[in-house]
Scaffold this active site. Sequence first.
Site, PDB file in Angstrom:
ATOM      1  N   ARG A 229      31.377   8.279  -3.279  1.00 42.30           N
ATOM      2  CA  ARG A 229      31.809   8.327  -4.602  1.00 42.30           C
ATOM      3  C   ARG A 229      31.016   7.268  -5.518  1.00 42.30           C
ATOM      4  NH1 ARG A 229      33.506  12.619  -3.879  1.00 42.30           N
ATOM      5  NH2 ARG A 229      35.711  13.419  -3.753  1.00 42.30           N
ATOM      6  N   HIS A 277      25.248  15.729  -7.025  1.00 39.86           N
ATOM      7  CA  HIS A 277      26.629  15.867  -6.448  1.00 39.86           C
ATOM      8  C   HIS A 277      26.755  17.273  -5.629  1.00 39.86           C
ATOM      9  CE1 HIS A 277      30.996  14.061  -6.618  1.00 39.86           C
ATOM     10  NE2 HIS A 277      30.725  14.796  -5.589  1.00 39.86           N
TER      11      HIS A 277
END
Length: 314
Positions: A229, A277
């Site tokens: 993250r 991502h």
Amino acid sequence: MNLVLSLKSFNEPEWIDRLQALLPNRKIEGWNGGVAEPEKAEYLLAWKPDPAVFSALPNLKVIFSLGAGVDHLTSLPELPNLPLVRIVDPDLTSRMTEWVVFQTLLHHRQHLTYAAQQEAGVWHGHRQWAAKDVRVGILGLGELGLDSAKALKALGFNVAGWSRSPKDADGIESFAGEDQLEAFLNRTDILINLLPSTPATHKLVNAERLAMLSQSGALGGPVYINAGRGATQDEAAINTALTSGQLKGASLDVFAIEPLADTSPLWQQRNCIITPHVAAESDPQALSEYVAQQIKGFERGEALENLVDLEVGY
């Protein structure tokens, strides 16, 4: 026994059709500010949901997070104290491990150096160290971290992991807790971050922690890899470390704000690999089947898998 979906940035109709085929005897609908029979909704599939959904569905029994991360839910003050399930399926895990191993090997085999030489038309070999001489450290030894650790261990790397509590994994040295974090970083040449985003992990990888990484390893300087993250890292500190040479290289798939701004100096770092991502994009059908299986098992009285500890967020 209805299922409600509140999914931001996902195509809800496609997910509804997929889940309806797997759970034909239930009403499955998207939230859209309300549902026809809120009192009959017992399950919620969520990704960055409308916070109003929680109070509007009084008989919820289980909440499913669409993805391995749950910070988009645990950060909401409206989140009720109900079983919260992370979706972790073999497909998602294997894709994450592929990306982690690939990025580790790119740095280990000096790909950035050779790519720059190719661009300049330079034919020059460099000494290649053995995998056993490279110390990999994985932040976060959950399901994703352990699978990556085992794959890298199988390739010969010297692998250790750090987590909030000790883990017992064959051939993988385990460090745990704040007291052992510095020792873990001191022995690490390639740091792989697979931590979730929680208050305890916010900007955990910062200038102070980057300075703790080994500068005397086989690589000639440490490498930082993150597919966990973005909130767990200080991007300004990473950029500074790359510029100064404190970090030899980096591979970043996640960022505090996404998409990464085109003004970010990280784009200009020639020793930094950036991906948008995509490390663990998973098969929607596999995730739908996982949710359906969990619901059926729960109604048979079986324990839910991958429950989240709401105290820590993972």
